[in-house]
Enzyme design. Structure first.
Site, PDB file in Angstrom:
ATOM      1  N   LYS A   1      -5.205  -2.259  14.119  1.00  0.00           N
ATOM      2  CA  LYS A   1      -4.623  -1.199  14.949  1.00  0.00           C
ATOM      3  C   LYS A   1      -5.200  -1.272  16.360  1.00  0.00           C
ATOM      4  O   LYS A   1      -6.416  -1.344  16.545  1.00  0.00           O
ATOM      5  CB  LYS A   1      -4.881   0.176  14.326  1.00  0.00           C
TER       6      LYS A   1
ATOM      7  N   VAL B   1      -5.764   0.266   2.718  1.00  0.00           N
ATOM      8  CA  VAL B   1      -5.804  -1.195   2.595  1.00  0.00           C
ATOM      9  C   VAL B   1      -6.911  -1.612   1.628  1.00  0.00           C
ATOM     10  O   VAL B   1      -6.702  -2.448   0.740  1.00  0.00           O
ATOM     11  CB  VAL B   1      -6.009  -1.849   3.974  1.00  0.00           C
TER      12      VAL B   1
ATOM     13  N   LYS C   1      -5.667  10.879   0.837  1.00  0.00           N
ATOM     14  CA  LYS C   1      -5.820   9.491   1.272  1.00  0.00           C
ATOM     15  C   LYS C   1      -7.020   8.899   0.542  1.00  0.00           C
ATOM     16  O   LYS C   1      -8.131   9.457   0.594  1.00  0.00           O
ATOM     17  CB  LYS C   1      -6.031   9.438   2.784  1.00  0.00           C
TER      18      LYS C   1
ATOM     19  N   SER D   1     -14.073   0.792   9.693  1.00  0.00           N
ATOM     20  CA  SER D   1     -13.254   0.985   8.504  1.00  0.00           C
ATOM     21  C   SER D   1     -13.835   0.264   7.296  1.00  0.00           C
ATOM     22  O   SER D   1     -14.406  -0.838   7.407  1.00  0.00           O
ATOM     23  CB  SER D   1     -11.839   0.474   8.770  1.00  0.00           C
ATOM     24  N   ALA D   2     -13.651   0.875   6.133  1.00  0.00           N
ATOM     25  CA  ALA D   2     -14.054   0.235   4.877  1.00  0.00           C
ATOM     26  C   ALA D   2     -13.203  -0.994   4.581  1.00  0.00           C
ATOM     27  O   ALA D   2     -13.579  -1.813   3.732  1.00  0.00           O
ATOM     28  CB  ALA D   2     -13.945   1.229   3.726  1.00  0.00           C
ATOM     29  N   ASP D   3     -12.056  -1.138   5.289  1.00  0.00           N
ATOM     30  CA  ASP D   3     -11.209  -2.319   5.090  1.00  0.00           C
ATOM     31  C   ASP D   3     -12.002  -3.598   5.335  1.00  0.00           C
ATOM     32  O   ASP D   3     -11.807  -4.607   4.649  1.00  0.00           O
ATOM     33  CB  ASP D   3     -10.014  -2.302   6.056  1.00  0.00           C
TER      34      ASP D   3
ATOM     35  N   ASP E   1     -19.170   3.616  13.381  1.00  0.00           N
ATOM     36  CA  ASP E   1     -17.901   3.950  12.738  1.00  0.00           C
ATOM     37  C   ASP E   1     -17.035   2.709  12.612  1.00  0.00           C
ATOM     38  O   ASP E   1     -16.556   2.169  13.605  1.00  0.00           O
ATOM     39  CB  ASP E   1     -17.176   5.030  13.558  1.00  0.00           C
TER      40      ASP E   1
ATOM     41  N   GLU F   1       0.834  -1.202   0.000  1.00  0.00           N
ATOM     42  CA  GLU F   1       0.000   0.000   0.000  1.00  0.00           C
ATOM     43  C   GLU F   1       0.872   1.256   0.000  1.00  0.00           C
ATOM     44  O   GLU F   1       2.066   1.202   0.279  1.00  0.00           O
ATOM     45  CB  GLU F   1      -0.919   0.011   1.221  1.00  0.00           C
TER      46      GLU F   1
END
Length: 302
Positions: A160, A107, A87, A141-143, A139, A25
């Site tokens: 994380k 990612v 980003k 992540s789109a990951d 909330d 990435e």
């Protein structure tokens, strides 16, 4: 593969010849590391793969065009403070294409573009996941969603540690993402080796390659996530980690930091509070993941 994605000649030749390729990435050096360390780490990761007999395919966006296999000058340009770089997640790809922006891919976006190019293995640092308090903020992540629909092998030092790791693993289970630990049954927590959450383990790169083959044989369309713990000597002391994370969360609450600003805020606080130790752990974890991804790519090529 869409004609709007540029694949470098080196990467295309390796894929045509069925040689091992690993995607990397770009947000790790456009947004994750300070300059000039960011470009040094990015170029060193590529050289690490070449030394292992693997072709690197760093993914990014140059003037709105997704590139799988950035050149060294392109990496330096994206990592340069003088170049405006955004980003980029999957949803942002059409926007940056129209506006012809430069960008580092997350990612999710990296996995999508690498898979479209035909790359089967992807090394990153730490994944995004479900944020703490997501029961009210929704909330996450789109990951997570991306890995549920992109059949690629992702090597990561876990999620994380500022996130809700247990909830993230629950979401992966719900969405059908295969998650394993490399020589560990404790899912890694990025800065620390064991998040306290249990996963199935594998013992070798060949096992990871076999998982990918079994997934493909079954017609599944999700990723295989390999959690690779950071080296014991490089992890942040778990007690120190928990203490500074608690401090960071209290400070964020006081400052009313929310949404997309929260994770960078927490990570920056931990960096300061640990005297830069988290940064060194981040780099060590990334190098370890690149090394393991190289071996998995070679096993898949065999």
């Amino acid at each position: 593969m869409s004609e709007s994605i540029v694949v470098s000649e080196t990467v295309r030749a390796a894929l045509d010849e069925r040689r091992p390729v690993v995607a990397l990435e770009s947000t790790i050096f456009t947004h994750g590391l300070t300059r000039p360390r960011n470009v040094e780490v990015a170029l060193a990761a590529e050289q690490q793969l070449r030394d292992a007999g693997v072709v690197p395919a760093t993914v990014g966006v140059v003037e709105g065009v997704p590139v799988v296999g950035l050149s060294a000058p392109q990496i330096r340009a994206l990592g340069d403070a003088a170049t405006p770089v955004v980003k980029i997640g999957i949803r942002d790809l059409p926007v940056v294409a129209v506006k012809r922006l430069h960008g580092g891919t997350t990612v999710a976006a990296t996995a999508l573009l690498a898979h479209r190019a035909g790359v089967g293995v992807f090394a990153t640092g730490g994944l995004g996941g479900v944020h703490r308090g997501a029961a009210t903020t929704f909330d996450e992540s789109a990951d997570i969603v991306a890995l549920s629909s992109i059949p690629i092998v992702v090597v990561s030092a876990g999620v994380k540690s500022v996130l809700d790791i247990a909830a993230t693993l629950e979401r992966f289970e719900t969405l059908g993402v295969t998650v394993v630990g490399f020589r560990t049954t404790g899912f890694p927590g990025f800065y620390i080796r064991d998040s306290g959450c249990a996963v199935d383990d594998i013992d070798s790169p060949e096992d990871a390659a076999a998982l990918a083959r079994a997934r493909d044989d079954l017609g599944l369309r999700s990723a295989v996530l390999v959690g690779n713990p950071v080296d014991p000597a490089a992890q942040v002391d778990p007690e120190l980690h928990d203490r500074v994370l608690d401090e960071a969360e209290r400070e964020a609450t006081t400052a009313r930091v929310r949404g997309k600003d929260l994770t960078p805020f927490l990570l920056e606080h931990m960096h300061r509070a640990t005297g830069g130790r988290t940064l060194e752990t981040n780099v060590a974890a990334y190098r370890g993941n690149v090394a393991l991804a190289a071996e998995i790519a070679k096993a898949m090529a065999r």
